[in-house]
Design an enzyme around this catalytic site. Structure first.
Site: not given
Ligand code: ADP
Length: 286
Positions: A199, A193-196
């Protein structure tokens, strides 16, 4: 860190703390490495009003991902509030920079995570994207979910903050029409869901870990869109991932539309420097 907190953490760990070192890298919280004579732990502290909720949502996401046994997440030891601060305590992962083989494993394991499905898009809990609330209210179709729970709230917030004008924001009908032409046969997949690139962590013994998720069930290409937005993933990662999922003629358009959500979030959190990228995608599709 104050001594009372140190004593409190020692009592949770049942070990005395020998060292506390501040770490850099988090955008939301203050992070520390906590050492005892035998172990290392990772601690996040946050005094914001909704910090306990943010940590609770993070713990839930880490557990959901961890329970799939597809890709590891750090073991959580405690998440609570002490004096004025929320804290999250977990195992410390000694990390290293990724090799090509680590990227390959990360790609494969992420694809295995994305094979975890559910009946509906969303989740039984809301969470946060950065410090902004993210609604996971379940919807039957991906078009409804992506319109109502993702694009609209961020467009609305950008309007309120005078970062976008009313004219620049597409109507619900327009959004749904565009999505209808691009979103076909999409199944819910468990997402980070926030895969930069900040992370994931590769441990010293070559194990990929996901951290700091904004987990929910959505289209698997959403996580890929985020990996491509700011970079930091290479062809070994994408080759491994793509060997598990087939792309179609609309994949690259969908990826831009999924990036729009993250760009709107950045616009709302960090301001006008993201306006150009948001505006380009809005003009291209809507
Ligand atoms: P924030 O929520 O403030 O963005 P993160 O959870 O992303 O904080 O953590 C900040 C940084 O700390 C990460 O980029 C990573 O480098 C490091 N980190 C996070 N979790 C761990 C862990 N369990 N062990 C070791 N380092 C970690």
């Amino acid at each position: 860190m104050n001594n009372d907190l140190k004593i409190h953490l020692s009592s949770i760990l049942k070990e005395s703390i020998t060292r506390v070192s501040p770490l850099h890298g988090g955008d939301i919280s203050n992070a520390y490495r906590i050492e005892t004579s035998n172990n290392s732990y990772f601690l996040k502290l946050n005094e914001a009003i909704n910090a306990a909720k943010i940590f609770q949502a993070e713990v839930y996401g880490l557990q959901l991902i961890g329970e799939t046994n597809t890709i590891k997440t750090p073991r959580v030891l405690a998440s609570d509030t002490f004096q004025n601060s929320a804290f999250l305590l977990m195992e410390f992962i000694e990390n290293k920079s990724p090799s090509s083989n680590d990227f390959k494993n990360l790609g494969h394991q992420l694809a295995q995570l994305h094979k975890y499905t559910s009946e509906k898009f969303g989740l039984d809990q809301d969470n946060f994207i950065g410090s902004l609330p993210q609604s996971n209210k379940p919807n039957k179709t991906w078009i409804d979910f992506y319109t109502t729970e993702r694009l609209l709230p961020q467009l609305e917030l950008a309007k309120q903050k005078h970062l976008l004008s009313k004219m620049e924001c597409p109507s619900v009908q327009k959004i749904k029409d565009v999505l209808k032409s691009l979103f076909k046969d999409i199944k819910p997949a468990l997402l980070h869901g926030d895969l930069w690139s900040g992370n994931y962590i590769i441990s010293k013994n070559d194990v990929p870990y996901l951290i700091d998720p904004a987990a929910h069930y959505g289209h698997h290409e959403v996580d890929i869109a985020m990996t491509k937005l700011f970079g930091g993933f290479n062809e070994f990662f994408y080759d491994a991932y793509d060997s598990n999922f087939t792309r179609d003629k609309n994949t690259s358009n969908r990826i831009e539309i999924y990036q729009l959500y993250y760009l709107l979030v950045h616009l709302n959190l960090f301001g006008r420097s993201y306006y150009g990228s948001v505006s380009t995608i809005l003009k291209k599709y809507f």
